[in-house]
Design a protein around this motif. Structure first.
Motif, PDB file in Angstrom:
ATOM      1  N   ALA A  53       0.836  -1.199   0.000  1.00 38.13           N
ATOM      2  CA  ALA A  53       0.000   0.000   0.000  1.00 38.13           C
ATOM      3  C   ALA A  53       0.876   1.255   0.000  1.00 38.13           C
ATOM      4  O   ALA A  53       0.581   2.218  -0.713  1.00 38.13           O
ATOM      5  N   LEU A  54       1.958   1.248   0.779  1.00 37.33           N
ATOM      6  CA  LEU A  54       2.878   2.393   0.789  1.00 37.33           C
ATOM      7  C   LEU A  54       3.513   2.592  -0.593  1.00 37.33           C
ATOM      8  O   LEU A  54       3.613   3.719  -1.087  1.00 37.33           O
ATOM      9  N   HIS A  55       3.936   1.509  -1.205  1.00 41.97           N
ATOM     10  CA  HIS A  55       4.542   1.583  -2.534  1.00 41.97           C
ATOM     11  C   HIS A  55       3.551   2.147  -3.564  1.00 41.97           C
ATOM     12  O   HIS A  55       3.876   3.063  -4.322  1.00 41.97           O
ATOM     13  N   ASN A  56       2.345   1.612  -3.562  1.00 40.70           N
ATOM     14  CA  ASN A  56       1.354   2.054  -4.543  1.00 40.70           C
ATOM     15  C   ASN A  56       0.822   3.448  -4.231  1.00 40.70           C
ATOM     16  O   ASN A  56       0.440   4.181  -5.151  1.00 40.70           O
ATOM     17  N   LEU A  57       0.822   3.835  -2.967  1.00 43.26           N
ATOM     18  CA  LEU A  57       0.468   5.213  -2.617  1.00 43.26           C
ATOM     19  C   LEU A  57       1.482   6.171  -3.236  1.00 43.26           C
ATOM     20  O   LEU A  57       1.104   7.172  -3.855  1.00 43.26           O
ATOM     21  N   ALA A  58       2.761   5.862  -3.102  1.00 47.18           N
ATOM     22  CA  ALA A  58       3.796   6.714  -3.703  1.00 47.18           C
ATOM     23  C   ALA A  58       3.662   6.746  -5.223  1.00 47.18           C
ATOM     24  O   ALA A  58       3.795   7.812  -5.842  1.00 47.18           O
ATOM     25  N   ARG A  59       3.380   5.603  -5.841  1.00 49.49           N
ATOM     26  CA  ARG A  59       3.194   5.561  -7.301  1.00 49.49           C
ATOM     27  C   ARG A  59       2.029   6.443  -7.736  1.00 49.49           C
ATOM     28  O   ARG A  59       2.133   7.188  -8.723  1.00 49.49           O
ATOM     29  N   SER A  60       0.914   6.355  -7.015  1.00 52.45           N
ATOM     30  CA  SER A  60      -0.260   7.134  -7.414  1.00 52.45           C
ATOM     31  C   SER A  60      -0.027   8.626  -7.193  1.00 52.45           C
ATOM     32  O   SER A  60      -0.445   9.445  -8.016  1.00 52.45           O
ATOM     33  N   GLN A  61       0.661   8.987  -6.113  1.00 59.52           N
ATOM     34  CA  GLN A  61       0.940  10.402  -5.878  1.00 59.52           C
ATOM     35  C   GLN A  61       1.906  10.951  -6.918  1.00 59.52           C
ATOM     36  O   GLN A  61       1.723  12.062  -7.418  1.00 59.52           O
ATOM     37  N   ARG A  62       2.931  10.178  -7.260  1.00 60.10           N
ATOM     38  CA  ARG A  62       3.876  10.610  -8.286  1.00 60.10           C
ATOM     39  C   ARG A  62       3.174  10.760  -9.629  1.00 60.10           C
ATOM     40  O   ARG A  62       3.363  11.734 -10.353  1.00 60.10           O
ATOM     41  N   SER A  63       2.324   9.812  -9.962  1.00 62.57           N
ATOM     42  CA  SER A  63       1.601   9.872 -11.232  1.00 62.57           C
ATOM     43  C   SER A  63       0.651  11.040 -11.292  1.00 62.57           C
ATOM     44  O   SER A  63       0.372  11.562 -12.369  1.00 62.57           O
ATOM     45  N   ALA A  64       0.151  11.451 -10.136  1.00 61.83           N
ATOM     46  CA  ALA A  64      -0.736  12.609 -10.075  1.00 61.83           C
ATOM     47  C   ALA A  64       0.033  13.921 -10.115  1.00 61.83           C
ATOM     48  O   ALA A  64      -0.561  14.993 -10.148  1.00 61.83           O
ATOM     49  N   GLY A  65       1.374  13.844 -10.108  1.00 65.85           N
ATOM     50  CA  GLY A  65       2.190  15.058 -10.159  1.00 65.85           C
ATOM     51  C   GLY A  65       2.582  15.577  -8.787  1.00 65.85           C
ATOM     52  O   GLY A  65       3.158  16.644  -8.679  1.00 65.85           O
ATOM     53  N   ASN A  66       2.299  14.827  -7.750  1.00 65.73           N
ATOM     54  CA  ASN A  66       2.609  15.248  -6.384  1.00 65.73           C
ATOM     55  C   ASN A  66       3.868  14.517  -5.917  1.00 65.73           C
ATOM     56  O   ASN A  66       3.828  13.689  -5.018  1.00 65.73           O
ATOM     57  N   CYS A  67       4.986  14.836  -6.547  1.00 68.21           N
ATOM     58  CA  CYS A  67       6.236  14.118  -6.273  1.00 68.21           C
ATOM     59  C   CYS A  67       6.719  14.314  -4.847  1.00 68.21           C
ATOM     60  O   CYS A  67       7.299  13.402  -4.259  1.00 68.21           O
ATOM     61  N   ALA A  68       6.484  15.475  -4.257  1.00 67.89           N
ATOM     62  CA  ALA A  68       6.931  15.730  -2.886  1.00 67.89           C
ATOM     63  C   ALA A  68       6.237  14.769  -1.914  1.00 67.89           C
ATOM     64  O   ALA A  68       6.859  14.272  -0.972  1.00 67.89           O
ATOM     65  N   ALA A  69       4.989  14.499  -2.114  1.00 66.03           N
ATOM     66  CA  ALA A  69       4.245  13.579  -1.236  1.00 66.03           C
ATOM     67  C   ALA A  69       4.641  12.137  -1.490  1.00 66.03           C
ATOM     68  O   ALA A  69       4.469  11.287  -0.615  1.00 66.03           O
ATOM     69  N   ALA A  70       5.163  11.848  -2.648  1.00 65.05           N
ATOM     70  CA  ALA A  70       5.514  10.477  -2.998  1.00 65.05           C
ATOM     71  C   ALA A  70       6.802  10.016  -2.338  1.00 65.05           C
ATOM     72  O   ALA A  70       7.060   8.822  -2.271  1.00 65.05           O
ATOM     73  N   VAL A  71       7.579  10.937  -1.827  1.00 62.47           N
ATOM     74  CA  VAL A  71       8.880  10.588  -1.214  1.00 62.47           C
ATOM     75  C   VAL A  71       8.682  10.137   0.201  1.00 62.47           C
ATOM     76  O   VAL A  71       7.935  10.614   0.949  1.00 62.47           O
TER      77      VAL A  71
END
Length: 71
Positions: A53-71
Motif C-alpha cells: 500500500a505504501l509503494h502504490n500510494l507513492a506511485r499514485s501520488q507521483r503519477s498525479a504530479g505530487n512528487c513531494a508527497a511520494a517521497v
C-alpha cells in the motif's frame, strides 16, 4: 473499463484491490485515498498489505504530479 466496486469499509484487501484498479484507470487521487485508508485504519488483514500500500500510494501520488508527497 468498468468503475471500481465499492468494498465493505472493513475489508482492506478489497480496498487495496480497488486502489490497484483505480491506479490502472489513472484515477490517481481515488487510488491514493484507497491506499491511505489501509495505512491509516489498520485492521486484521492490513499488516501484510501495508508495504504494498505504501509503494502504490507513492506511485499514485507521483503519477498525479505530487512528487513531494511520494517521497
Amino acid at each position: 473499463m468498468p468503475s471500481a466496486p465499492t468494498p465493505e469499509p472493513g475489508n482492506a484487501t478489497a480496498r487495496f484491490n480497488r486502489g490497484l484498479q483505480r491506479l490502472r484507470e489513472r484515477n490517481y487521487r481515488e487510488a491514493s485515498e484507497d491506499f491511505e485508508s489501509i495505512i491509516e485504519r489498520p485492521g486484521p488483514d492490513t499488516q501484510r498489505l501495508i508495504p504494498a500500500a505504501l509503494h502504490n500510494l507513492a506511485r499514485s501520488q507521483r503519477s498525479a504530479g505530487n512528487c513531494a508527497a511520494a517521497v
